[in-house]
Design a protein around this motif. Structure first.
Motif, PDB file in Angstrom:
ATOM      1  N   LYS A 172      21.451 -24.227 -28.595  1.00 18.50           N
ATOM      2  CA  LYS A 172      22.097 -25.173 -27.672  1.00 18.50           C
ATOM      3  C   LYS A 172      23.544 -25.420 -28.076  1.00 18.50           C
ATOM      4  CE  LYS A 172      21.758 -29.898 -25.872  1.00 18.50           C
ATOM      5  NZ  LYS A 172      22.189 -29.453 -24.531  1.00 18.50           N
ATOM      6  N   TYR A 173      23.785 -25.535 -29.373  1.00 15.47           N
ATOM      7  CA  TYR A 173      25.153 -25.754 -29.861  1.00 15.47           C
ATOM      8  C   TYR A 173      26.048 -24.573 -29.472  1.00 15.47           C
ATOM      9  CZ  TYR A 173      29.001 -26.408 -33.182  1.00 15.47           C
ATOM     10  OH  TYR A 173      30.246 -26.558 -33.754  1.00 15.47           O
ATOM     11  N   ALA A 174      25.557 -23.360 -29.690  1.00 15.57           N
ATOM     12  CA  ALA A 174      26.359 -22.178 -29.351  1.00 15.57           C
ATOM     13  C   ALA A 174      26.622 -22.110 -27.852  1.00 15.57           C
ATOM     14  CB  ALA A 174      25.647 -20.916 -29.824  1.00 15.57           C
ATOM     15  N   GLN A 203      13.499 -24.109 -24.790  1.00  4.99           N
ATOM     16  CA  GLN A 203      14.394 -24.709 -23.812  1.00  4.99           C
ATOM     17  C   GLN A 203      15.828 -24.271 -24.044  1.00  4.99           C
ATOM     18  OE1 GLN A 203      13.359 -26.677 -21.092  1.00  4.99           O
ATOM     19  NE2 GLN A 203      15.426 -26.060 -20.501  1.00  4.99           N
ATOM     20  N   GLY A 204      16.241 -24.257 -25.311  1.00  4.83           N
ATOM     21  CA  GLY A 204      17.605 -23.826 -25.616  1.00  4.83           C
ATOM     22  C   GLY A 204      17.853 -22.394 -25.208  1.00  4.83           C
ATOM     23  N   ALA A 205      16.864 -21.508 -25.462  1.00  8.79           N
ATOM     24  CA  ALA A 205      17.014 -20.101 -25.091  1.00  8.79           C
ATOM     25  C   ALA A 205      17.063 -19.938 -23.576  1.00  8.79           C
ATOM     26  CB  ALA A 205      15.874 -19.277 -25.688  1.00  8.79           C
ATOM     27  N   ASP A 207      18.048 -22.161 -21.376  1.00  9.24           N
ATOM     28  CA  ASP A 207      19.332 -22.688 -20.891  1.00  9.24           C
ATOM     29  C   ASP A 207      20.459 -21.692 -21.151  1.00  9.24           C
ATOM     30  OD1 ASP A 207      18.024 -24.960 -20.098  1.00  9.24           O
ATOM     31  OD2 ASP A 207      18.658 -26.178 -21.817  1.00  9.24           O
ATOM     32  N   ALA A 208      20.401 -21.017 -22.300  1.00  7.90           N
ATOM     33  CA  ALA A 208      21.433 -20.022 -22.612  1.00  7.90           C
ATOM     34  C   ALA A 208      21.389 -18.877 -21.609  1.00  7.90           C
ATOM     35  CB  ALA A 208      21.247 -19.495 -24.033  1.00  7.90           C
ATOM     36  N   ARG A 209      20.189 -18.398 -21.297  1.00 10.41           N
ATOM     37  CA  ARG A 209      20.076 -17.314 -20.317  1.00 10.41           C
ATOM     38  C   ARG A 209      20.557 -17.759 -18.946  1.00 10.41           C
ATOM     39  NH1 ARG A 209      15.975 -15.669 -23.610  1.00 10.41           N
ATOM     40  NH2 ARG A 209      14.550 -17.271 -22.872  1.00 10.41           N
ATOM     41  N   ASP A 210      20.241 -19.012 -18.592  1.00  6.31           N
ATOM     42  CA  ASP A 210      20.712 -19.538 -17.308  1.00  6.31           C
ATOM     43  C   ASP A 210      22.237 -19.595 -17.261  1.00  6.31           C
ATOM     44  OD1 ASP A 210      18.122 -19.816 -16.474  1.00  6.31           O
ATOM     45  OD2 ASP A 210      17.986 -21.957 -16.920  1.00  6.31           O
ATOM     46  N   SER A 211      22.869 -19.646 -18.426  1.00  6.58           N
ATOM     47  CA  SER A 211      24.333 -19.664 -18.500  1.00  6.58           C
ATOM     48  C   SER A 211      24.925 -18.264 -18.543  1.00  6.58           C
ATOM     49  CB  SER A 211      24.786 -20.452 -19.741  1.00  6.58           C
ATOM     50  OG  SER A 211      24.344 -21.790 -19.691  1.00  6.58           O
ATOM     51  N   GLY A 212      24.078 -17.242 -18.392  1.00  5.17           N
ATOM     52  CA  GLY A 212      24.566 -15.868 -18.376  1.00  5.17           C
ATOM     53  C   GLY A 212      24.719 -15.238 -19.742  1.00  5.17           C
ATOM     54  N   ILE A 213      24.015 -15.773 -20.750  1.00  6.57           N
ATOM     55  CA  ILE A 213      24.118 -15.253 -22.111  1.00  6.57           C
ATOM     56  C   ILE A 213      22.922 -14.352 -22.385  1.00  6.57           C
ATOM     57  CG2 ILE A 213      24.200 -15.867 -24.563  1.00  6.57           C
ATOM     58  CD1 ILE A 213      25.319 -18.611 -23.671  1.00  6.57           C
ATOM     59  N   MET A 229      10.049 -15.738 -31.431  1.00  2.00           N
ATOM     60  CA  MET A 229      11.174 -14.805 -31.387  1.00  2.00           C
ATOM     61  C   MET A 229      11.266 -14.131 -30.026  1.00  2.00           C
ATOM     62  SD  MET A 229      12.543 -15.314 -34.246  1.00  2.00           S
ATOM     63  CE  MET A 229      13.791 -14.038 -34.300  1.00  2.00           C
ATOM     64  N   GLN A 230      10.116 -13.844 -29.431  1.00  2.00           N
ATOM     65  CA  GLN A 230      10.137 -13.257 -28.090  1.00  2.00           C
ATOM     66  C   GLN A 230      10.650 -14.271 -27.080  1.00  2.00           C
ATOM     67  OE1 GLN A 230       6.422 -11.779 -26.598  1.00  2.00           O
ATOM     68  NE2 GLN A 230       7.250 -11.397 -24.559  1.00  2.00           N
ATOM     69  N   GLY A 231      10.291 -15.553 -27.291  1.00  2.00           N
ATOM     70  CA  GLY A 231      10.805 -16.589 -26.412  1.00  2.00           C
ATOM     71  C   GLY A 231      12.315 -16.676 -26.462  1.00  2.00           C
ATOM     72  N   ILE A 232      12.884 -16.430 -27.645  1.00  2.00           N
ATOM     73  CA  ILE A 232      14.341 -16.404 -27.772  1.00  2.00           C
ATOM     74  C   ILE A 232      14.914 -15.212 -27.020  1.00  2.00           C
ATOM     75  CG2 ILE A 232      16.259 -16.102 -29.390  1.00  2.00           C
ATOM     76  CD1 ILE A 232      14.596 -17.601 -31.469  1.00  2.00           C
ATOM     77  N   ALA A 233      14.318 -14.034 -27.231  1.00  2.00           N
ATOM     78  CA  ALA A 233      14.843 -12.809 -26.614  1.00  2.00           C
ATOM     79  C   ALA A 233      14.658 -12.810 -25.105  1.00  2.00           C
ATOM     80  CB  ALA A 233      14.160 -11.587 -27.227  1.00  2.00           C
ATOM     81  N   GLY A 234      13.574 -13.451 -24.628  1.00  2.00           N
ATOM     82  CA  GLY A 234      13.276 -13.394 -23.199  1.00  2.00           C
ATOM     83  C   GLY A 234      12.270 -12.300 -22.923  1.00  2.00           C
ATOM     84  N   SER A 235      11.639 -12.355 -21.764  1.00  2.00           N
ATOM     85  CA  SER A 235      10.549 -11.428 -21.461  1.00  2.00           C
ATOM     86  C   SER A 235      10.991  -9.978 -21.447  1.00  2.00           C
ATOM     87  CB  SER A 235       9.925 -11.792 -20.106  1.00  2.00           C
ATOM     88  OG  SER A 235      10.903 -11.740 -19.084  1.00  2.00           O
TER      89      SER A 235
END
Length: 376
Positions: A172-174, A203-205, A207-213, A229-235
């Motif tokens: 979230k900070y990044a 949630q942080g991951a 939100d980051a993807r929703d921001s185009g990251i 870790m998969q939750g961070i990377a995304g499906s």
């Protein structure tokens, strides 16, 4: 002094192999090993769906390609600017059992950066580094990470935190602070390096993807939660893992390739936003195709529209109308209806204003009263 050579047991016979024979055997097996690497037995990249470990979701998992730093090639084809942020775990666990995780993480960040086209040009990569534990610290901003030497110095000066692991708060900070300096036309990537369970990441991951990251998850050690870790990377994201921090070097080639793929793939040109069809501008005057005047007073009167309709006499009790659809008027042309009372001292008055429109209505005015107080 006697020379000892390696022995191989074959059919219960001990065969001493001379140094020359051993070197020839090694020379034979080396290309076989190289061929195996090319065939994907070592260093393959595959999509997998493992219901037991990933709940049936798909994630890009990468087996480590063990290469020296000198063997890792740099990005050569660069068409897309990239703003890259490393989010580095600096919690207490990275130094457990003399893991020396802080040192190896710093070395890994520098090694990946060295293979990238870092600079401030139109298609160059900019690099930022953020450390996280229970708090976050920015080691170098995207606006400053425009040279490899600047990144290397910032990484060298990184201080170890040594507190609890809050990966989600770091993401979230990044997203909220580091990427606010991203260029509008640049691709955005966040590489998360972590070794433990955080439970606050999803949630942080998202939100980051929703921001185009785009997120890349790098898991270290046997304490990582693969689902997290998969939750961070995304499906459909990219996840890499190593057994300990000392083995981060083994995924250097994979990581560099992932980033190079990002900068060598043109960003899709967004479809132009269609300009909204402007709402029709209607005139303030009533729309009319015919004008009529009725004389209900005790006098005669004339009515006309300057430049449109000539004078027309209307006697007491009569009504006269003019259809304007055959007069060659333009759409919404303004028409002023004037009336002049006949008898006594003539009086002229503009009694109505309309806008000509072939699909409009009939505009009517009725005039009443006497010569002194008439109105329409």
């Amino acid at each position: 002094h006697s020379t000892h050579f390696p022995k191989f047991r074959v059919a219960s016979l001990d065969i001493a192999i001379s140094e020359v024979v051993f070197m020839k055997a090694f020379a034979f097996f080396l290309p076989v090993l190289a061929h195996a690497m090319e065939d994907g037995e070592v260093g393959s990249v595959s999509y997998v769906s493992d219901a037991s470990s990933c709940q049936g979701r798909t994630v890009l998992q990468t087996k480590a390609v063990s290469m020296t730093r000198a063997q890792v090639t740099e990005c050569t084809t660069v068409v897309t600017p990239l703003d890259l942020v490393f989010l580095v775990d600096s919690s207490g666990s990275i130094e457990d059992n003399n893991a020396n995780g802080h040192y190896h993480s710093k070395q890994f960040v520098n090694d990946v950066t060295n293979g990238l086209p870092v600079g401030d040009g139109a298609t160059d990569t900019r690099v930022a580094v953020v450390q996280f534990a229970s708090t976050q610290t920015t080691e170098i901003e995207l606006t400053d990470g425009i040279s490899k030497s600047a990144v290397e110095k910032a990484v060298k000066d990184m201080a170890y935190h040594g507190t609890a692991t809050f990966t989600g708060a770091g993401i979230k900070y990044a997203t909220d602070f580091t990427f606010r300096h991203a260029r509008p036309d640049a691709a955005k990537m966040l590489i998360v390096i972590a070794d433990g369970n955080s439970k606050d990441t999803q949630q942080g991951a998202d939100d980051a993807r929703d921001s185009g990251i785009d997120l890349v998850a790098v898991g270290v050690g046997d304490q990582i939660d693969e689902e997290e870790m998969q939750g961070i990377a995304g499906s459909n994201g990219k996840m890499l893992s190593v057994e300990d921090y000392a083995h981060l070097i083994t995924i250097l080639a994979n990581t560099t390739e992932i980033v190079c793929d990002e900068v060598s793939t043109p960003k899709p040109t967004p479809a132009p936003t269609p300009r909204p069809t402007p709402a029709p501008t209607w005139p303030a005057d009533p729309l009319a195709h015919t004008i009529c005047v009725r004389n209900s007073g005790g006098y005669a009167l004339d009515f006309w529209a300057p430049g449109v309709v000539g004078k027309t006499r209307v006697l007491l009790g009569a009504e006269k109308c003019v259809d304007m659809r055959h007069l060659g008027l333009t759409k919404f042309q303004q028409v002023r209806v004037n009336v002049k009372v006949i008898g006594g001292k003539p009086k002229t008055r503009m009694v109505h204003t309309v806008a000509y429109y072939s699909q409009g209505e009939t505009a009517k005015r009725t005039c009443t009263g006497t010569i002194h107080n008439w109105k329409c």
